[in-house]
Design a protein around this motif. Structure first.
Motif, PDB file in Angstrom:
ATOM      1  N   VAL A   1      -0.140   4.849   5.277  1.00 24.73           N
ATOM      2  CA  VAL A   1      -1.025   4.787   5.134  1.00 24.73           C
ATOM      3  C   VAL A   1      -1.383   4.076   6.474  1.00 24.73           C
ATOM      4  CG1 VAL A   1      -3.118   5.761   3.076  1.00 24.73           C
ATOM      5  CG2 VAL A   1      -1.536   3.395   3.738  1.00 24.73           C
ATOM      6  N   SER A   2      -1.296   4.014   7.816  1.00 28.25           N
ATOM      7  CA  SER A   2      -1.176   3.241   9.224  1.00 28.25           C
ATOM      8  C   SER A   2      -2.901   2.639   8.876  1.00 28.25           C
ATOM      9  CB  SER A   2      -1.409   4.522  10.272  1.00 28.25           C
ATOM     10  OG  SER A   2      -2.959   5.736  10.073  1.00 28.25           O
ATOM     11  N   PRO A   3      -1.946   1.735  10.459  1.00 23.99           N
ATOM     12  CA  PRO A   3      -3.872   0.995  10.631  1.00 23.99           C
ATOM     13  C   PRO A   3      -5.287   1.303  10.741  1.00 23.99           C
ATOM     14  CG  PRO A   3      -1.815   0.147  11.430  1.00 23.99           C
ATOM     15  CD  PRO A   3      -1.240   0.954  11.516  1.00 23.99           C
TER      16      PRO A   3
ATOM     17  N   CYS B   1      -6.907 -10.110   2.175  1.00 24.37           N
ATOM     18  CA  CYS B   1      -5.982  -9.980   4.163  1.00 24.37           C
ATOM     19  C   CYS B   1      -4.429  -8.851   3.329  1.00 24.37           C
ATOM     20  CB  CYS B   1      -5.490 -11.005   3.174  1.00 24.37           C
ATOM     21  SG  CYS B   1      -6.305 -12.613   3.878  1.00 24.37           S
ATOM     22  N   ILE B   2      -4.827  -7.777   3.660  1.00 16.76           N
ATOM     23  CA  ILE B   2      -3.408  -6.847   4.015  1.00 16.76           C
ATOM     24  C   ILE B   2      -2.706  -7.072   5.471  1.00 16.76           C
ATOM     25  CG2 ILE B   2      -3.658  -4.191   4.826  1.00 16.76           C
ATOM     26  CD1 ILE B   2      -6.377  -4.170   3.193  1.00 16.76           C
ATOM     27  N   ALA B   3      -1.462  -7.007   5.073  1.00 16.78           N
ATOM     28  CA  ALA B   3      -0.668  -6.812   5.805  1.00 16.78           C
ATOM     29  C   ALA B   3       0.083  -5.476   5.529  1.00 16.78           C
ATOM     30  CB  ALA B   3       0.251  -7.544   5.503  1.00 16.78           C
ATOM     31  N   GLU B   4       0.795  -4.316   6.460  1.00 12.88           N
ATOM     32  CA  GLU B   4       1.198  -3.342   6.017  1.00 12.88           C
ATOM     33  C   GLU B   4       2.064  -2.938   7.714  1.00 12.88           C
ATOM     34  OE1 GLU B   4       3.168  -1.590   4.305  1.00 12.88           O
ATOM     35  OE2 GLU B   4       2.039  -1.614   2.533  1.00 12.88           O
TER      36      GLU B   4
ATOM     37  N   LEU C   1       0.565  -0.908  -0.017  1.00 12.04           N
ATOM     38  CA  LEU C   1      -0.137   0.075   0.205  1.00 12.04           C
ATOM     39  C   LEU C   1       0.928   1.521  -0.275  1.00 12.04           C
ATOM     40  CD1 LEU C   1      -2.609  -1.284   2.118  1.00 12.04           C
ATOM     41  CD2 LEU C   1      -2.984  -0.683   0.454  1.00 12.04           C
ATOM     42  N   TRP C   2       2.353   1.656   0.467  1.00 14.45           N
ATOM     43  CA  TRP C   2       3.197   2.300   0.165  1.00 14.45           C
ATOM     44  C   TRP C   2       2.723   2.690  -0.701  1.00 14.45           C
ATOM     45  CZ3 TRP C   2       5.877   2.128   5.432  1.00 14.45           C
ATOM     46  CH2 TRP C   2       4.910   2.070   7.119  1.00 14.45           C
ATOM     47  N   TYR C   3       2.821   1.945  -1.315  1.00  7.79           N
ATOM     48  CA  TYR C   3       4.102   1.903  -3.572  1.00  7.79           C
ATOM     49  C   TYR C   3       3.068   3.237  -3.884  1.00  7.79           C
ATOM     50  CZ  TYR C   3       7.818  -0.810  -2.888  1.00  7.79           C
ATOM     51  OH  TYR C   3       9.062  -1.619  -2.598  1.00  7.79           O
ATOM     52  N   PHE C   4       1.815   2.894  -3.483  1.00  2.82           N
ATOM     53  CA  PHE C   4       0.372   4.141  -4.262  1.00  2.82           C
ATOM     54  C   PHE C   4       0.977   5.325  -4.258  1.00  2.82           C
ATOM     55  CE2 PHE C   4      -1.167  -0.540  -3.944  1.00  2.82           C
ATOM     56  CZ  PHE C   4      -2.509  -0.684  -4.698  1.00  2.82           C
TER      57      PHE C   4
ATOM     58  N   LEU D   1       8.704   7.642   8.342  1.00  2.00           N
ATOM     59  CA  LEU D   1       7.766   9.315   8.475  1.00  2.00           C
ATOM     60  C   LEU D   1       8.877  10.753   7.389  1.00  2.00           C
ATOM     61  CD1 LEU D   1       6.537   9.268  11.348  1.00  2.00           C
ATOM     62  CD2 LEU D   1       5.623   8.796  10.165  1.00  2.00           C
ATOM     63  N   VAL D   2       9.945  10.833   7.544  1.00  2.02           N
ATOM     64  CA  VAL D   2      10.368  11.546   6.932  1.00  2.02           C
ATOM     65  C   VAL D   2      10.714  11.172   5.410  1.00  2.02           C
ATOM     66  CG1 VAL D   2      13.232  10.763   7.016  1.00  2.02           C
ATOM     67  CG2 VAL D   2      12.901  13.703   6.954  1.00  2.02           C
ATOM     68  N   GLN D   3      10.765  10.200   5.614  1.00  2.00           N
ATOM     69  CA  GLN D   3      10.436   9.529   3.628  1.00  2.00           C
ATOM     70  C   GLN D   3       9.067  10.244   3.408  1.00  2.00           C
ATOM     71  OE1 GLN D   3      11.861   6.355   2.032  1.00  2.00           O
ATOM     72  NE2 GLN D   3      12.712   5.570   3.834  1.00  2.00           N
ATOM     73  N   ALA D   4       8.009  10.068   3.950  1.00  2.00           N
ATOM     74  CA  ALA D   4       7.121  10.571   3.305  1.00  2.00           C
ATOM     75  C   ALA D   4       6.397  11.999   3.805  1.00  2.00           C
ATOM     76  CB  ALA D   4       5.741   9.415   4.137  1.00  2.00           C
ATOM     77  N   ALA D   5       7.738  12.543   4.699  1.00  2.00           N
ATOM     78  CA  ALA D   5       6.881  14.146   4.419  1.00  2.00           C
ATOM     79  C   ALA D   5       7.363  14.819   3.306  1.00  2.00           C
ATOM     80  CB  ALA D   5       8.177  15.088   5.304  1.00  2.00           C
TER      81      ALA D   5
END
Length: 297
Positions: free
Chosen positions: A201-203, A157-160, A133-136, A179-183
């Motif tokens: 995206v958090s759980p 089924c989701i894992a993150e 999901l973090w690649y979206f 978090l710094v990369q996301a920023a």
């Protein structure tokens, strides 16, 4: 058993040997993927769709789980020459040549494009999004994809990564590095990004998006899975955050001084945390989060 006999390989060792990376480097990663799918309802003979398969770390474990009568359609949009230590194409070819290869079909496609192109195809028993999901490119794209997936699979089924770790563990450095990369990534045009972390995206947020897509969280399926020693995702993300090129990208893509200040403060926190754990070898990996959702009828 005599001391000269070789002990039987564990399932993680078997999966690692088929990945082509070599058992020393990939057994912990294989074990972590097995620990994830152990939490999911994947019976023998299941027809499974995996979105965001990458080099096939989870795909191999899924192929083992479905048995000889099951099958995994593994979808990923990445170019076949992307990735290291093996490219996607090389990793897929290695897996296909092994004993589980016939249970897997590799599909190079954007997940949403794949789902949209096959609206009348039979429903899958299970759909899997494992650390993809973090690649979206955005939460909106995640939502649209989950909506399309809701009618295509009985269970999702989701894992993150959980953005959490046990108190006092070195996984905190991993969390800060993400978090710094996301920023930074949210200030870059999506078309320019090749990072592992594009949309965090958090759980809690994943559950909100799933509910908005019409998916229902199955009671008792949420869990945290702690990676074992040798799962180096925390190190990889920390290395990415502290490298000189990261600061160059901040100067290129972030114009507002206050926004720069926030990103650099995050980066300083990564470096401080890194120093406190004694350098890169002391960096751990945060816990994974898993859950199972019901699709729509």
């Amino acid at each position: 058993m005599s001391t000269s006999e070789t002990p039987p390989a564990t399932l993680a060792e078997k999966i690692a040997s088929l990945s082509g990376y070599g058992p020393t480097s990939s057994v912990p990663q294989a074990q972590y993927r097995l620990d994830l799918i152990a939490r999911w309802p994947i019976p023998k003979g299941a027809r499974v769709l995996e979105l965001g398969c990458g080099q096939g770390d989870t795909t191999l474990a899924l192929a083992e789980a479905v048995g000889e009568t099951g099958h995994v359609d593994a979808v990923d949009p990445g170019p076949l020459d992307y990735g290291a230590p093996k490219t996607l194409g090389q990793a897929h070819d290695t897996i296909s040549a092994g004993p589980l290869g016939s249970r897997i079909t590799w599909i190079q496609s954007e997940p949403l494009a794949f789902l949209s192109a096959n609206p009348t195809a039979p429903r899958y028993d299970v759909a899997v999004l494992a650390h993809s999901l973090w690649y979206f490119a955005s939460p909106a794209l995640i939502l649209t994809t989950l909506r399309a997936l809701a009618t295509r699979a009985r269970r999702i089924c989701i894992a993150e990564w959980s953005l959490s770790c046990a108190e006092g563990t070195s996984g905190t450095t991993h969390i800060l590095a993400v978090l710094v990369q996301a920023a930074l990534e949210c200030r870059k045009p999506p078309s320019t990004s090749t990072a592992n972390v594009r949309t965090v995206v958090s759980p809690a947020r994943i559950k909100e998006l799933a509910a908005e897509a019409g998916l229902v969280l199955q009671a008792g399926t949420e869990a945290l899975v702690t990676p074992g020693a040798g799962v180096y995702d925390g190190r990889w993300e920390t290395e990415h955050a502290v490298r000189a090129q990261f600061a160059e990208e901040v100067e290129t893509f972030v114009g507002d001084d206050r926004e720069k200040g926030v990103i650099y403060a995050f980066r300083d926190a990564v470096q401080t945390s890194l120093d406190r754990v004694g350098g890169m070898k002391g960096v751990g990996t945060m816990d994974g989060w898993v859950a199972v959702f019901e699709g729509t009828e």
